[in-house]
Design an enzyme around this catalytic site. Structure first.
Site, PDB file in Angstrom:
ATOM      1  N   SER A 136       6.181  -0.536  -7.589  1.00  0.00           N
ATOM      2  CA  SER A 136       5.969   0.650  -5.523  1.00  0.00           C
ATOM      3  C   SER A 136       4.609  -0.107  -5.025  1.00  0.00           C
ATOM      4  O   SER A 136       3.583  -0.628  -5.332  1.00  0.00           O
ATOM      5  CB  SER A 136       5.136   1.894  -5.658  1.00  0.00           C
ATOM      6  N   HIS A 137       4.834  -0.011  -3.132  1.00  0.00           N
ATOM      7  CA  HIS A 137       3.815  -0.933  -2.238  1.00  0.00           C
ATOM      8  C   HIS A 137       2.402   0.226  -2.689  1.00  0.00           C
ATOM      9  O   HIS A 137       1.574  -0.046  -2.723  1.00  0.00           O
ATOM     10  CB  HIS A 137       4.619  -0.022  -1.744  1.00  0.00           C
ATOM     11  N   SER A 138       2.597   1.741  -3.196  1.00  0.00           N
ATOM     12  CA  SER A 138       1.523   2.516  -3.457  1.00  0.00           C
ATOM     13  C   SER A 138       1.041   2.914  -4.336  1.00  0.00           C
ATOM     14  O   SER A 138       1.922   3.441  -5.905  1.00  0.00           O
ATOM     15  CB  SER A 138       1.638   4.305  -2.659  1.00  0.00           C
ATOM     16  N   GLY A 175       0.887  -2.596  -1.252  1.00  0.00           N
ATOM     17  CA  GLY A 175       1.881  -4.064  -0.849  1.00  0.00           C
ATOM     18  C   GLY A 175       1.392  -4.380  -2.003  1.00  0.00           C
ATOM     19  O   GLY A 175       1.678  -3.177  -3.241  1.00  0.00           O
TER      20      GLY A 175
END
Lengths: 101, 130
Positions: B11-13, B46
């Site tokens: 995930s980006h998080s 990211g």
């Protein structure tokens, strides 16, 4: 258990009342699917009175069943370990999906 | 030995990646290897190719690894990470076209039964088909 597993032609069938507080939601669906996969038999379930049987080994379909609390779940299985499969799944629902490793 | 397909969550998080991995472990159990990564090395939102490669290696199974991603860069960076794996591992990793949380839980449920990588991918992607 409402009915003991019984042979109906080649199928074994059983039915059981869903006592889980919020019905057949995600966690019970995962447990039911995982247990079903331990058997070789072809296993189907449906909420009582539903027209379509669904594959008990498909977690997406079992989750989508959306059976409510107190509804009756019907289970049928065919194949070499069908009788044991129906008994195990009835027991899982009847004992309210206990945690096991 | 009863190997199961491994699951990687990208995930980006980091919080989403970790939370999704926690859901898989609690709902499906510990028999499936789950690794996750999220955020860039600076702790910002990211995804990062090197971290994805590490996660794939952490979740490694001889039966392969299914990768679940969230948005845009998570998918392209995961594909790049797969390209950078040694050739003998590259063909045993798939990036699933599935929602990250639901896909991870369903893929892990399928993997727990000992299914092949293709079966695991198909179950995760069932959600996108309908």
């Amino acid at each position: 258990m409402l009915e003991t597993p019984k042979a109906n032609g080649q199928d074994f069938t059983g039915s059981v009342r869903l006592i889980h507080a919020v019905g057949m939601h995600a966690r019970p669906a995962v447990k039911l699917t995982k247990l079903a996969k331990k058997f070789k038999a072809h296993i189907s379930i449906r909420a009582a009175d539903a027209v379509e049987w669904i594959n008990a080994k498909s977690v997406a379909k079992v989750m989508a069943l959306r059976a409510a609390r107190d509804s009756i779940i019907e289970i049928k299985a065919s194949g070499e370990d069908a009788e044991a499969a129906v008994a195990a799944l009835v027991d899982l629902v009847e004992t309210d999906f206990p945690d096991s490793g | 030995m009863n190997d199961t397909v491994g699951i990687v969550i990208v995930s980006h998080s980091k919080d989403i990646a970790k939370g999704t991995a926690d859901m898989v472990r609690q709902m499906v159990g510990s028999e499936v290897r789950v690794a996750f990564c999220g955020g860039n090395p600076d702790g910002q939102l990211g995804t990062n190719v090197a971290l994805i490669i590490d996660a794939i290696n952490d979740a490694w199974s001889p039966k392969g690894v299914a990768v679940l991603v969230d948005l845009g860069g998570a998918e392209t960076n995961s594909e790049m990470a797969v390209e950078m794996l040694p050739p003998d591992r590259r063909d045993l990793v798939v990036v699933c076209n599935a929602p990250i949380v639901e896909g991870a839980v369903m893929a892990a449920t399928e993997a727990a039964g000992g299914s092949s990588l293709e079966q695991v991918r198909a179950v995760a992607e069932e959600l996108s088909a309908g």
